[in-house]
Design an enzyme around this catalytic site. Sequence first.
Site, PDB file in Angstrom:
ATOM      1  N   ASN A 157       0.864  -1.181   0.000  1.00  0.00           N
ATOM      2  CA  ASN A 157       0.000   0.000   0.000  1.00  0.00           C
ATOM      3  C   ASN A 157       0.902   1.233   0.000  1.00  0.00           C
ATOM      4  OD1 ASN A 157      -1.815   2.039   0.505  1.00  0.00           O
ATOM      5  ND2 ASN A 157      -2.381   1.334   2.565  1.00  0.00           N
ATOM      6  N   LYS A 185       0.082   4.215  -0.386  1.00  0.00           N
ATOM      7  CA  LYS A 185      -0.594   5.412   0.147  1.00  0.00           C
ATOM      8  C   LYS A 185      -0.342   6.600  -0.784  1.00  0.00           C
ATOM      9  CE  LYS A 185      -0.421   3.316   4.664  1.00  0.00           C
ATOM     10  NZ  LYS A 185      -0.331   3.437   6.113  1.00  0.00           N
ATOM     11  N   HIS A 235      -9.635   1.037   4.512  1.00  0.00           N
ATOM     12  CA  HIS A 235      -8.405   1.248   5.290  1.00  0.00           C
ATOM     13  C   HIS A 235      -8.718   2.187   6.455  1.00  0.00           C
ATOM     14  CE1 HIS A 235      -4.412   2.556   6.432  1.00  0.00           C
ATOM     15  NE2 HIS A 235      -3.953   1.490   5.824  1.00  0.00           N
ATOM     16  N   GLU A 270      -7.221   4.600   7.625  1.00  0.00           N
ATOM     17  CA  GLU A 270      -7.005   6.026   7.336  1.00  0.00           C
ATOM     18  C   GLU A 270      -8.229   6.614   6.633  1.00  0.00           C
ATOM     19  OE1 GLU A 270      -3.227   5.610   5.346  1.00  0.00           O
ATOM     20  OE2 GLU A 270      -2.297   5.083   7.263  1.00  0.00           O
ATOM     21  N   GLU A 288      -5.624  -5.051  10.411  1.00  0.00           N
ATOM     22  CA  GLU A 288      -4.627  -4.017  10.677  1.00  0.00           C
ATOM     23  C   GLU A 288      -4.989  -3.260  11.954  1.00  0.00           C
ATOM     24  OE1 GLU A 288      -2.464  -2.726   6.853  1.00  0.00           O
ATOM     25  OE2 GLU A 288      -4.301  -1.575   6.964  1.00  0.00           O
ATOM     26  N   GLY A 318       2.231   2.136  10.910  1.00  0.00           N
ATOM     27  CA  GLY A 318       3.232   3.194  10.813  1.00  0.00           C
ATOM     28  C   GLY A 318       3.910   3.550  12.124  1.00  0.00           C
ATOM     29  N   SER A 371       3.056  -2.223  10.487  1.00  0.00           N
ATOM     30  CA  SER A 371       4.484  -2.292  10.827  1.00  0.00           C
ATOM     31  C   SER A 371       5.119  -3.639  10.485  1.00  0.00           C
ATOM     32  CB  SER A 371       4.713  -1.946  12.306  1.00  0.00           C
ATOM     33  OG  SER A 371       4.322  -0.606  12.555  1.00  0.00           O
TER      34      SER A 371
HETATM   35  P1  PGA Z   1       2.620   0.237   7.730  1.00  0.00           P
HETATM   36  O1  PGA Z   1       1.183   0.482   7.076  1.00  0.00           O
HETATM   37  O2  PGA Z   1       3.178  -1.033   7.137  1.00  0.00           O
HETATM   38  O3  PGA Z   1       3.428   1.445   7.332  1.00  0.00           O
HETATM   39  O4  PGA Z   1       2.431   0.127   9.205  1.00  0.00           O
HETATM   40  C1  PGA Z   1       0.297  -0.576   6.845  1.00  0.00           C
HETATM   41  C2  PGA Z   1      -0.965  -0.069   6.215  1.00  0.00           C
HETATM   42  O5  PGA Z   1      -1.438   1.038   6.563  1.00  0.00           O
HETATM   43  O6  PGA Z   1      -1.556  -0.734   5.350  1.00  0.00           O
END
Ligand code: PGA
Length: 250
Positions: A12, A14, A97, A99, A167, A173, A212
């Site tokens: 992803n 983003k 997601h 976000e 997740e 992150g 992560s």
């Molecule tokens: P990350 O993000 O691997 O940077 O923690 C995962 C995601 O948001 O899909």
Amino acid sequence: MTPGVRPLIAGNWKMHGLAADGLALARAVATGGAAIRAELVVCPPATLVSAVAAAMAGGPVAVGGQDCHAAAKGAHTGDIAASMLADAGARFVILGHSERRAAYRETDPTVRSKAEAAIAAGLTPIVCVGEPEDDRLLGRAEEVVAAQIAGSLPPGFGAAGGVVAYEPIWAIGTGRTPTEGDIAAMHAMIRARLVAAFPGQGEGLRILYGGSVKPGNAAAILALPHVDGALVGGASLVAEDFLAIARAAG
Ligand code: PGA
């Protein structure tokens, strides 16, 4: 890992990537991906889906979108229909997601409608679920995720080979991850819900872990029962890291 299920490693990106660096990253993943058993998909920003799909055509790496609208077309300024993603060369789409659930107040019914639209357009939805840290601390994580599963997956999800990505929001992150025991318990719960909701199909649907995931922790996470791959954010922006995670899927 679920026996007999081909792992899926999804990147992803983003809101990262202009044409030059995005295409370079995609090409590096495609080159390294040829020797990898896991199925690979990269999800660039919408502006790059078409170019990345063209650059990867015929290769081992699929392309996905990061969101789509629930409607097939219409007056939805700034939005993208699932059929448009498919037309641009995408085969997958990430939906719900955290976000987007947070920044655009996407609810379970919204995500479910988007997943329906994705399936109708021939895309494989990757539906994200996951609890905030407060709910984890209060011992409510499984309850929260079970409700998201119940509300976000449309009836056609099983037949379409839909993918669930667990997740935990606090792990995205942050460099923090749940314990292996907590990941295994959550994935077992999700599996049970999928089997109940999609008899004859739920056993083989892929459940990804995200939050992560790095080269250093991927092997241990991917070895857990019912962890059938990973949804990778930050580490998917570095081809070698993404490929290392994919190799860890065996
Ligand atoms: P990350 O993000 O691997 O940077 O923690 C995962 C995601 O948001 O899909």
